[in-house]
Design an enzyme around this catalytic site. Structure first.
Site, mmCIF file in Angstrom:
data_model
loop_
_atom_site.group_PDB
_atom_site.id
_atom_site.type_symbol
_atom_site.label_atom_id
_atom_site.label_comp_id
_atom_site.label_asym_id
_atom_site.label_seq_id
_atom_site.Cartn_x
_atom_site.Cartn_y
_atom_site.Cartn_z
ATOM 1 N N ARG A 17 6.534 0.792 7.544
ATOM 2 C CA ARG A 17 5.144 0.338 7.464
ATOM 3 C C ARG A 17 4.437 0.458 8.818
ATOM 4 O O ARG A 17 3.243 0.740 8.889
ATOM 5 C CB ARG A 17 5.118 -1.099 6.962
ATOM 6 C CG ARG A 17 3.733 -1.655 6.656
ATOM 7 C CD ARG A 17 3.883 -3.070 6.144
ATOM 8 N NE ARG A 17 2.618 -3.676 5.773
ATOM 9 C CZ ARG A 17 2.292 -4.937 6.038
ATOM 10 N NH1 ARG A 17 3.132 -5.717 6.693
ATOM 11 N NH2 ARG A 17 1.143 -5.443 5.651
ATOM 12 N N ILE A 42 -4.156 -3.557 5.794
ATOM 13 C CA ILE A 42 -3.031 -2.930 5.103
ATOM 14 C C ILE A 42 -2.427 -4.056 4.268
ATOM 15 O O ILE A 42 -2.120 -5.132 4.787
ATOM 16 C CB ILE A 42 -2.017 -2.298 6.103
ATOM 17 C CG1 ILE A 42 -0.878 -1.604 5.357
ATOM 18 C CG2 ILE A 42 -1.496 -3.292 7.119
ATOM 19 C CD1 ILE A 42 0.022 -0.756 6.270
ATOM 20 N N SER A 43 -2.310 -3.840 2.973
ATOM 21 C CA SER A 43 -1.876 -4.917 2.066
ATOM 22 C C SER A 43 -0.441 -5.342 2.348
ATOM 23 O O SER A 43 0.346 -4.592 2.926
ATOM 24 C CB SER A 43 -1.979 -4.453 0.610
ATOM 25 O OG SER A 43 -3.318 -4.211 0.261
ATOM 26 N N GLN A 44 -0.103 -6.557 1.873
ATOM 27 C CA GLN A 44 1.271 -6.997 2.050
ATOM 28 C C GLN A 44 2.199 -6.119 1.217
ATOM 29 O O GLN A 44 1.861 -5.724 0.097
ATOM 30 C CB GLN A 44 1.444 -8.475 1.697
ATOM 31 C CG GLN A 44 1.247 -8.833 0.257
ATOM 32 C CD GLN A 44 -0.009 -9.659 0.067
ATOM 33 O OE1 GLN A 44 -1.073 -9.329 0.574
ATOM 34 N NE2 GLN A 44 0.111 -10.721 -0.690
#
Length: 194
Positions: A17, A42-44
């Site tokens: 990530r 940035i999404s989990q």
């Protein structure tokens, strides 16, 4: 669990990530949304995986993604579908995401800069649609661009309360909606901005 689902989970677990982030790289392993600049996030990771699995991706499908963002979600979609058409409205984010995805040698991604809320009509219909920003209502254009037998994952709601919905279109063109989760995404800009 089908083999495609297992492969997606396995691939996702080995994704770095931090590669998709310019700052706060030390926070990349944590299951939380993180800022990527321009009031975007940035999404989990758990949510990225949940949304991807809900789409039930297949190898030859054509996928529309609204909100390229960091390119993290895009990479996962591109690894398990035929072609991804991804739209981002912020030029700097699009540029960075494209550079990262090209470094990863993805050849099946088409990029567009602009308002994604009305889809990408010239490449419709799409077998799958992934929306990574919250709309005030489900955009009619996206429903029209969803293929029969297609699936769309989209957050719908206001700044304080949003539902993550799975919308499926049957062979008669009727849509069926399943509530997946309560979420909080940045707003979808453009025609369906709340």
């Amino acid at each position: 669990m089908n083999s495609q689902r297992k492969e997606i989970i396995s691939y996702f677990k080995q994704m770095d990530r931090s590669f998709f982030m310019d700052a706060n790289k030390d926070l990349a392993p944590f299951d939380q949304a993180l800022p990527i600049g321009f009031e975007q996030t940035i999404s989990q990771p758990s949510l990225v995986l949940e949304m991807t699995l809900a789409l039930d991706l297949q190898p030859k499908q054509k996928v529309l993604e609204l909100g390229t963002g960091s390119g993290f979600q895009t990479a996962l979609l591109a690894a398990f579908s035929g072609t991804v058409y991804t739209i981002e409205r912020i030029e700097e984010l699009q540029k960075r995401a494209k550079e990262r995805l090209e470094q990863l040698d993805f050849q099946n991604i088409h990029y567009r800069l602009g308002d994604g809320s009305e889809g990408w009509e010239e490449h419709a219909p799409f077998d799958r649609i992934m929306v990574t920003a919250a709309a005030s209502e489900v955009p009619r254009e996206l429903l029209e661009q969803l293929n029969e037998g297609g699936k769309m994952v989209i957050p719908v709601g206001n700044s304080f309360s949003q539902e993550l919905r799975l919308i499926e279109k049957d062979s008669d063109g009727r849509t069926h909606t399943t509530l997946l989760n309560e979420v909080l995404f940045v707003p979808l800009k453009g025609k369906y901005e709340r």
